[in-house]
Each structure stands twice: as C-alpha cells, then as structure tokens.
Design a protein around this motif. Structure first.
Motif, PDB file in Angstrom:
ATOM      1  N   LEU A  19       0.813  -1.216   0.000  1.00 32.68           N
ATOM      2  CA  LEU A  19       0.000   0.000   0.000  1.00 32.68           C
ATOM      3  C   LEU A  19       0.845   1.264   0.000  1.00 32.68           C
ATOM      4  O   LEU A  19       0.504   2.256  -0.662  1.00 32.68           O
ATOM      5  N   GLY A  20       1.952   1.248   0.725  1.00 31.40           N
ATOM      6  CA  GLY A  20       2.835   2.411   0.729  1.00 31.40           C
ATOM      7  C   GLY A  20       3.426   2.665  -0.649  1.00 31.40           C
ATOM      8  O   GLY A  20       3.524   3.821  -1.096  1.00 31.40           O
ATOM      9  N   LEU A  25       3.470   5.970  -5.686  1.00 35.06           N
ATOM     10  CA  LEU A  25       3.316   6.082  -7.139  1.00 35.06           C
ATOM     11  C   LEU A  25       2.213   7.080  -7.493  1.00 35.06           C
ATOM     12  O   LEU A  25       2.376   7.908  -8.392  1.00 35.06           O
ATOM     13  N   VAL A  26       1.099   7.011  -6.766  1.00 37.32           N
ATOM     14  CA  VAL A  26      -0.011   7.927  -7.021  1.00 37.32           C
ATOM     15  C   VAL A  26       0.401   9.358  -6.707  1.00 37.32           C
ATOM     16  O   VAL A  26       0.115  10.293  -7.472  1.00 37.32           O
ATOM     17  N   GLY A  48      -5.389   6.000  -3.265  1.00 36.00           N
ATOM     18  CA  GLY A  48      -5.573   6.832  -4.444  1.00 36.00           C
ATOM     19  C   GLY A  48      -5.582   6.036  -5.734  1.00 36.00           C
ATOM     20  O   GLY A  48      -5.813   6.585  -6.816  1.00 36.00           O
ATOM     21  N   ALA A  49      -5.352   4.723  -5.637  1.00 33.21           N
ATOM     22  CA  ALA A  49      -5.386   3.869  -6.826  1.00 33.21           C
ATOM     23  C   ALA A  49      -6.831   3.548  -7.195  1.00 33.21           C
ATOM     24  O   ALA A  49      -7.737   3.606  -6.367  1.00 33.21           O
ATOM     25  N   GLU A  50      -7.036   3.184  -8.454  1.00 27.34           N
ATOM     26  CA  GLU A  50      -8.336   2.681  -8.897  1.00 27.34           C
ATOM     27  C   GLU A  50      -8.394   1.183  -8.615  1.00 27.34           C
ATOM     28  O   GLU A  50      -7.493   0.440  -9.004  1.00 27.34           O
ATOM     29  N   PHE A  51      -9.447   0.751  -7.958  1.00 31.47           N
ATOM     30  CA  PHE A  51      -9.601  -0.664  -7.631  1.00 31.47           C
ATOM     31  C   PHE A  51     -10.331  -1.381  -8.759  1.00 31.47           C
ATOM     32  O   PHE A  51     -11.324  -0.887  -9.282  1.00 31.47           O
ATOM     33  N   VAL A 400      10.389   3.633  -6.016  1.00 34.34           N
ATOM     34  CA  VAL A 400       9.587   4.287  -7.058  1.00 34.34           C
ATOM     35  C   VAL A 400      10.487   4.864  -8.143  1.00 34.34           C
ATOM     36  O   VAL A 400      10.216   4.707  -9.350  1.00 34.34           O
ATOM     37  N   ARG A 401      11.569   5.521  -7.753  1.00 35.93           N
ATOM     38  CA  ARG A 401      12.492   6.070  -8.760  1.00 35.93           C
ATOM     39  C   ARG A 401      13.044   4.958  -9.655  1.00 35.93           C
ATOM     40  O   ARG A 401      13.150   5.130 -10.872  1.00 35.93           O
TER      41      ARG A 401
END
Length: 416
Positions: A19-20, A25-26, A48-51, A400-401
C-alpha cells in the motif's frame, strides 16, 4: 503520467506491504489500477489507486501442508489461476494501455500479461523471498526448512546423493512445463517468484537469509509499516503501565484454541500485561477463564500496540515480523505454516527474537522465552539494527524512482 497496473494476491499479508508503494506512485502523479478481491477495495482505494475486482476468480486461500506433493499442488494452483486470469483479463488490461505491470510474486498472471502485452514487468515479494539460488547453495535448507520435507519418502530415498536437489527441481520443472504447455522453466523462480528483470523485495540484505544469492535484479527496498485506516479502536486507557506483551497469530489460522491456551497458562499471573488478538474468526465466548492480566480482543490496531509493546509473541507472518522490527520490538516466534518457518529463522539469526517451533511451544518454554526477550536488551538492540537497515536501503522513494527509470529504459529500448 504513466499508467501502472498492479496485480495483487488476496491475502492481508500480501496486500498490506504494497500500500505504501502504491500511494507513493499515485503521489508522484502515476495512474495506478490495482486488481485484487473485493474485501480489499477500501484499503486499496485509500491509496488513491483505482480498484478493479477479480470478480471472485482468485480466492487465494492458504492451506497447511508440506513436502514435495504440496509443492507440486501449489505450483499447479498458481499456474491454473495464472492462465485463467490472464485469459479473462487480457482485453481489459490491454485497453488500459499500461506502461508497466507490477505484480505480486505469486501473481503469475501478471508476469504472463506483461509478456503478452510487451510491457515492462516488476515482481514484488510481499512475503519472505525464497529463490532458486538459495536452494542451490544449501539444498538441505530448502528441502527441510522450506518444503518441510524431512520425512518425505522421496527425500529420504535420495537424501545425501550428489545433485539430489538439482535433479528434483529439474524433474518437477519439466513436469509442470508439460502439464501447462510452458517452455523451459525453473519452478521456484519462474512460478513461485514470477521472476522479472526487476524484482522488488520489501526487506534489507542485512535481514535476508543467503543474501549473497540475490543478484542485481533484486532491489531491496526496506519495509515501511503502512498505517491501517480500517483498524479497530483500542482502549489504550486500560494499559496499566506494566511491561506489555502483545500476542497475535495472524489472519490465516482459524483453529487457535491450543495456542491461546498455552499463552494464557504460560503468562497467567506474571508481572506483565498481555494484549491478545485472537482474530475475527475465533469464537471469543469460548474463553471462560481469561487471566486477570490479559486483555483479549478479536482484532486490535497492531501498529499502535507495537509502539507500546515490550515483546511480541507471533506466528511469524511477514507483516507481523517486519512491523515488529520497524517498532524495534523483540519477538518470540511460533511458526505454524508456509514461510513462517523461514521468517522465524531470520528473526533468530538476526538476534531479534527467539524461535519456538511446535514441539517446543509449551507453557514453560514460552514463559522462559518471553522473560528472556524482555530482560535482555540485546534483542531490542538487534531489532533496532534491522530497522535501521530498512531505512538505509532508501525505502519506497528509491523503489519508485527505480521502477520509473526501469520502465522508461525498457520503453525507450523497445522503440528503437
């Protein structure tokens, strides 16, 4: 903005650690679509992601088992689910036009869809990673501690023979490949690990067993405990100031009666306060003789309890171990199933706690182990050292980078 598709596995221990990463990413501006089962919708959408729902097609329940037969059954299960979901979701995912597909290491369909659509894939180890190269360096560890096959007739027959492990894995891999119409595969790395050119591990090399077996394609990103927005409230005012022992055995095990009884009898009347989480499936009304120094609840906010705990008695699931280390809380680990045995060994090797497997999990041994981790500061210091090693990896920002850079490089290469 990049389009990212994530394929999860519907187990709390596999969803929570991701989740983190998804939230980062979002926050960076990437559009993330996260596939999982419906019960996880709330916590995924809060990132903030689309499920997107698997529509009941996954049901990745875990069952106790050991030995070579169980190994084969599990591989078959993953590949059958992989083919089913890849076929069902192919057109839908294609319409999403992902720039990158990230997937749980057990989500073979993620690897399959990345290959079909020709997009970069990233495999995520949300549990304790085990790879083929570890078994190559220590075949006995794999057979006896991972497969738990010490009493398996086939292992007994060939134990000690040269290349026993290699012959077994080659045979199983060929069998799996024929059964599922695959090319050459390594059942550990390609099926159980869904290996990609980039593989994300939520841990540190300092905590990993056989860390030298992991080449540069494995990115160790530490562990960041993600706050639970859905955590139940807990009456913190009932904590009386005595040293706090927190006990929990996770969300998978349902038949906890014997473990609970040992814990209550071991610490009954001891000069500690005990908070025990028994899970929502356990009929708490069955407990008629709860010790005065115990608070027993179906579910508690684990991260908040760990902030206050002096010791943690746990089954050894990846979430529990990593969250305890993040709070520098020493552990007594009583592994029950799956990779918990490896997790318990990792805790013991790091000096962050004591391992008590089934035969050793008695009232006397548990009482002794709890007092030992409470009174010896070396266990807490070791836990803090591992926590620091998580931070030193660079964490989720570095992960993420790296994912974005890897995706851009792969896309640029494909366009040449």
């Amino acid at each position: 903005m990049a389009n990212v598709v994530y394929f999860g596995v519907d187990l709390h221990g596999h969803v929570n650690p991701t989740l983190g990463l998804i939230r980062r990413l979002v926050e960076r501006g990437e559009k993330v679509v996260y596939y999982c089962s419906d019960e996880f919708r709330g916590k995924i959408e809060r990132t903030g992601a689309e499920f997107r729902s698997y529509q009941g097609l996954l049901n990745f329940s875990m069952h106790d088992g050991s030995g070579i037969d169980t190994f084969l059954i599990f591989a078959d299960f993953i590949l059958k689910k992989g083919r089913l979901l890849a076929d069902r979701l192919n057109d839908e995912v294609s319409r999403l036009s992902p720039d990158c597909i990230i997937h749980d290491a057990f989500a073979y369909w993620g690897k399959e869809l990345a290959a079909r659509l020709g997009v970069p894939g990233v495999s995520v180890f949300a549990n304790f990673p085990f790879i083929h190269e570890m078994a190559e360096s220590d075949p006995r560890f794999f057979m006896e501690q991972v497969l738990r096959a010490a009493d398996d007739p086939l292992y007994k027959k060939y134990k000690g023979q040269e290349n026993m492990y290699r012959n077994l894995i080659d045979k199983v891999s060929r069998m799996i490949a024929r059964r599922h119409g695959l090319g050459e595969v390594n059942v550990i790395n390609d099926v159980f690990g869904s290996k990609q050119p980039l593989n994300l591990v939520f841990s540190s090399r300092a905590f990993q067993l056989y860390e030298e077996a992991f080449d540069g394609s494995y990115l160790f990103a530490g562990y960041a405990a993600d706050p639970r927005a859905d955590a139940d409230p807990f009456p913190m005012d009932r904590l009386d100031g005595r040293r706090l022992v927190y006990i929990a055995f996770g969300t998978i095990l349902h038949d906890l009666g014997a473990l609970i009884e040992v814990c209550m009898d071991a610490l009954r009347g001891e000069d500690v306060q005990v908070v025990m989480s028994v899970g929502r499936h356990f009929p708490i009304e069955r407990l008629t003789d709860v010790p005065d120094n115990f608070l027993v609840m179906p579910y508690v906010p684990q991260l908040e309890l760990l902030e206050r705990a002096d010791a943690f008695v746990t089954h050894g699931g990846a979430n529990s171990i990593y969250e305890s280390l993040c709070a520098s809380v020493p552990m007594v680990v009583a592994p029950q199933v799956f990779d918990e045995f490896m997790g318990a060994m990792m805790v013991e090797r790091a000096g962050a706690g004591i391992r008590l497997e089934s035969a050793a999990f008695t009232q006397a041994s548990l009482r002794e182990a709890v007092w030992k981790v409470l009174n010896d500061p070396a266990y807490r210091h070791a836990s803090a050292r591992i926590r620091d090693s998580f931070l030193e990896t660079g964490g989720l920002d570095m992960a993420v980078r790296t994912i974005i850079h890897y995706t851009e490089q792969r896309v640029a290469h494909e366009s040449i």
